[in-house]
Design a protein around this motif. Structure first.
Motif, mmCIF file in Angstrom:
data_model
loop_
_atom_site.group_PDB
_atom_site.id
_atom_site.type_symbol
_atom_site.label_atom_id
_atom_site.label_comp_id
_atom_site.label_asym_id
_atom_site.label_seq_id
_atom_site.Cartn_x
_atom_site.Cartn_y
_atom_site.Cartn_z
ATOM 1 N N ILE A 256 16.970 20.326 4.892
ATOM 2 C CA ILE A 256 15.557 20.011 5.122
ATOM 3 C C ILE A 256 14.785 20.085 3.814
ATOM 4 O O ILE A 256 13.934 19.241 3.527
ATOM 5 C CB ILE A 256 14.959 20.975 6.172
ATOM 6 N N LYS A 257 15.079 21.090 3.001
ATOM 7 C CA LYS A 257 14.359 21.280 1.740
ATOM 8 C C LYS A 257 14.553 20.117 0.769
ATOM 9 O O LYS A 257 13.642 19.792 0.012
ATOM 10 C CB LYS A 257 14.826 22.563 1.057
ATOM 11 N N ILE A 258 15.725 19.494 0.773
ATOM 12 C CA ILE A 258 15.977 18.411 -0.181
ATOM 13 C C ILE A 258 15.566 17.041 0.351
ATOM 14 O O ILE A 258 15.570 16.078 -0.398
ATOM 15 C CB ILE A 258 17.443 18.387 -0.654
ATOM 16 N N ASN A 259 15.194 16.972 1.612
ATOM 17 C CA ASN A 259 14.778 15.703 2.198
ATOM 18 C C ASN A 259 13.257 15.595 2.149
ATOM 19 O O ASN A 259 12.547 16.351 2.800
ATOM 20 C CB ASN A 259 15.283 15.605 3.639
ATOM 21 N N ALA A 260 12.757 14.636 1.404
ATOM 22 C CA ALA A 260 11.310 14.460 1.230
ATOM 23 C C ALA A 260 10.599 14.068 2.523
ATOM 24 O O ALA A 260 9.388 14.216 2.628
ATOM 25 C CB ALA A 260 11.044 13.420 0.152
ATOM 26 N N ASN A 261 11.332 13.575 3.513
ATOM 27 C CA ASN A 261 10.724 13.142 4.772
ATOM 28 C C ASN A 261 10.676 14.251 5.817
ATOM 29 O O ASN A 261 10.288 14.010 6.948
ATOM 30 C CB ASN A 261 11.489 11.948 5.346
ATOM 31 N N MET B 182 0.841 -1.181 0.000
ATOM 32 C CA MET B 182 0.000 0.000 0.000
ATOM 33 C C MET B 182 0.884 1.241 0.000
ATOM 34 O O MET B 182 1.760 1.396 0.835
ATOM 35 C CB MET B 182 -0.886 -0.021 1.245
ATOM 36 N N SER B 183 0.667 2.121 -0.939
ATOM 37 C CA SER B 183 1.453 3.354 -0.984
ATOM 38 C C SER B 183 0.669 4.497 -0.349
ATOM 39 O O SER B 183 -0.559 4.490 -0.327
ATOM 40 C CB SER B 183 1.809 3.705 -2.431
ATOM 41 N N LEU B 184 1.387 5.456 0.163
ATOM 42 C CA LEU B 184 0.757 6.609 0.797
ATOM 43 C C LEU B 184 0.532 7.705 -0.231
ATOM 44 O O LEU B 184 1.420 8.037 -1.005
ATOM 45 C CB LEU B 184 1.648 7.158 1.913
ATOM 46 N N GLY B 185 -0.652 8.286 -0.242
ATOM 47 C CA GLY B 185 -0.930 9.431 -1.096
ATOM 48 C C GLY B 185 -0.344 10.686 -0.491
ATOM 49 O O GLY B 185 0.154 10.673 0.640
ATOM 50 N N LYS B 186 -0.386 11.778 -1.215
ATOM 51 C CA LYS B 186 0.163 13.036 -0.697
ATOM 52 C C LYS B 186 -0.487 13.437 0.619
ATOM 53 O O LYS B 186 0.156 13.948 1.513
ATOM 54 C CB LYS B 186 -0.019 14.156 -1.722
ATOM 55 N N LYS B 187 -1.768 13.212 0.728
ATOM 56 C CA LYS B 187 -2.494 13.600 1.934
ATOM 57 C C LYS B 187 -2.072 12.758 3.142
ATOM 58 O O LYS B 187 -2.068 13.233 4.266
ATOM 59 C CB LYS B 187 -3.992 13.444 1.681
ATOM 60 N N ASP B 188 -1.699 11.496 2.895
ATOM 61 C CA ASP B 188 -1.341 10.589 3.972
ATOM 62 C C ASP B 188 0.151 10.548 4.262
ATOM 63 O O ASP B 188 0.588 9.791 5.111
ATOM 64 C CB ASP B 188 -1.803 9.172 3.616
ATOM 65 N N LYS B 189 0.937 11.331 3.553
ATOM 66 C CA LYS B 189 2.382 11.286 3.690
ATOM 67 C C LYS B 189 2.822 11.690 5.097
ATOM 68 O O LYS B 189 2.353 12.671 5.651
ATOM 69 C CB LYS B 189 3.033 12.205 2.663
ATOM 70 N N LYS B 190 3.731 10.918 5.641
ATOM 71 C CA LYS B 190 4.299 11.201 6.961
ATOM 72 C C LYS B 190 5.634 11.905 6.778
ATOM 73 O O LYS B 190 6.402 11.571 5.883
ATOM 74 C CB LYS B 190 4.523 9.908 7.742
ATOM 75 N N TYR B 191 5.917 12.895 7.614
ATOM 76 C CA TYR B 191 7.182 13.609 7.540
ATOM 77 C C TYR B 191 7.540 14.158 8.919
ATOM 78 O O TYR B 191 6.693 14.290 9.787
ATOM 79 C CB TYR B 191 7.135 14.739 6.506
#
Length: 64
Positions: A28-33, A1-10
């Protein structure tokens, strides 16, 4: 199961100071998490400029 943009954890990150903190912000800007959510500063011109450059990701907190 993949996470959508709305469900993304960071990680929500606050940077203290903008002298060396500018280097952290670049990372921070280059790290997607990660997401920059605050800059803690006393309100120097440099801090205000840095906050303005990252306006879509910041809350500027001034300490007296």
């Amino acid at each position: 199961m993949s996470l959508g943009k709305k469900d993304k954890k960071y990680y929500r990150i606050v940077v203290c100071g903008t002298n060396f903190g500018r280097m952290y912000i670049k990372g921070i800007k280059i790290n997607a998490n990660c997401k920059l959510v605050g800059i803690l500063s006393k309100g120097s011109l440099q801090s205000k400029k840095c906050a303005g450059e990252n306006k879509s990701h910041y809350i500027l907190i001034f300490l007296n």
